[in-house]
Design a protein around this motif. Sequence first.
Motif, mmCIF file in Angstrom:
data_model
loop_
_atom_site.group_PDB
_atom_site.id
_atom_site.type_symbol
_atom_site.label_atom_id
_atom_site.label_comp_id
_atom_site.label_asym_id
_atom_site.label_seq_id
_atom_site.Cartn_x
_atom_site.Cartn_y
_atom_site.Cartn_z
ATOM 1 N N SER A 1 0.849 -1.180 0.000
ATOM 2 C CA SER A 1 0.000 0.000 0.000
ATOM 3 C C SER A 1 0.884 1.230 0.000
ATOM 4 C CB SER A 1 -0.930 0.019 1.218
ATOM 5 O OG SER A 1 -0.213 0.315 2.384
ATOM 6 N N GLN A 2 0.326 2.282 -0.543
ATOM 7 C CA GLN A 2 1.021 3.558 -0.505
ATOM 8 C C GLN A 2 -0.035 4.593 -0.154
ATOM 9 O OE1 GLN A 2 3.037 4.853 -4.146
ATOM 10 N NE2 GLN A 2 4.897 5.005 -2.950
ATOM 11 N N GLU A 3 0.251 5.387 0.869
ATOM 12 C CA GLU A 3 -0.728 6.372 1.285
ATOM 13 C C GLU A 3 -0.042 7.567 1.914
ATOM 14 O OE1 GLU A 3 -3.119 4.125 4.042
ATOM 15 O OE2 GLU A 3 -1.825 4.637 5.715
ATOM 16 N N LEU A 4 -0.748 8.684 1.895
ATOM 17 C CA LEU A 4 -0.260 9.869 2.579
ATOM 18 C C LEU A 4 -0.731 9.805 4.019
ATOM 19 C CD1 LEU A 4 -0.839 12.741 0.020
ATOM 20 C CD2 LEU A 4 1.334 11.742 0.708
ATOM 21 N N GLU A 5 0.188 9.990 4.939
ATOM 22 C CA GLU A 5 -0.152 10.012 6.359
ATOM 23 C C GLU A 5 -0.112 11.468 6.808
ATOM 24 O OE1 GLU A 5 1.389 7.630 10.181
ATOM 25 O OE2 GLU A 5 2.877 8.988 9.326
#
Length: 192
Positions: free
Chosen positions: A2-6
């Motif tokens: 997964s790749q996400e902005l935190e």
Amino acid sequence: MSQELEIEFKNVLTKEQYESLLKEFKISKEMIIRQTNHYFDTPTFSLKSLSSGLRIRETHEQIVCTLKEKTSANIHLETTDVITEEQAKKMLAGEGFFAQTVKDKLIQLQIPLEELHVFGSLTTDRVEIPYKGGTIVFDHSFYLQCEDYEVEYEASNETFGKEIFEQFLTEHNITKQVADKKIARFMSALKG
């Protein structure tokens, strides 16, 4: 993978503030999840120089490898792969790198994979609860004969999140004192 902005906001707590918040939010022992982060970098701190961090996080539910890249003051791009216990053991022992998406990203960043090694571990007792459209997090961390406490607020919008978090601090009479990332606190304690 997964790749996400935190998007998160952090603040230091005293032990008393932490314990008071656990009581106020009616946190039971069963709600507290223990996790251990194992931090990696090269001897020349190639990741740190990019304002990035690499860790393997173990909980009772799963083991993940995450690369965090800073994109702004309160936002990080997280690339995460779930790995097996056997893969984690080998990675911690320096016997290969088995988080493929993270590995690809490290290669893009020109991080020499063969130089990566674990420089320490940090254990956190964590509580996460829904709060005003985001997640409020209470952390008690242990590392290198140190203990600290913090509150985090994770949001889907930076402006909204900042407003909610500052309101939370004011309502609970908590002096604004931005907490460094755990990896930065660990490194500071390591340098001693």
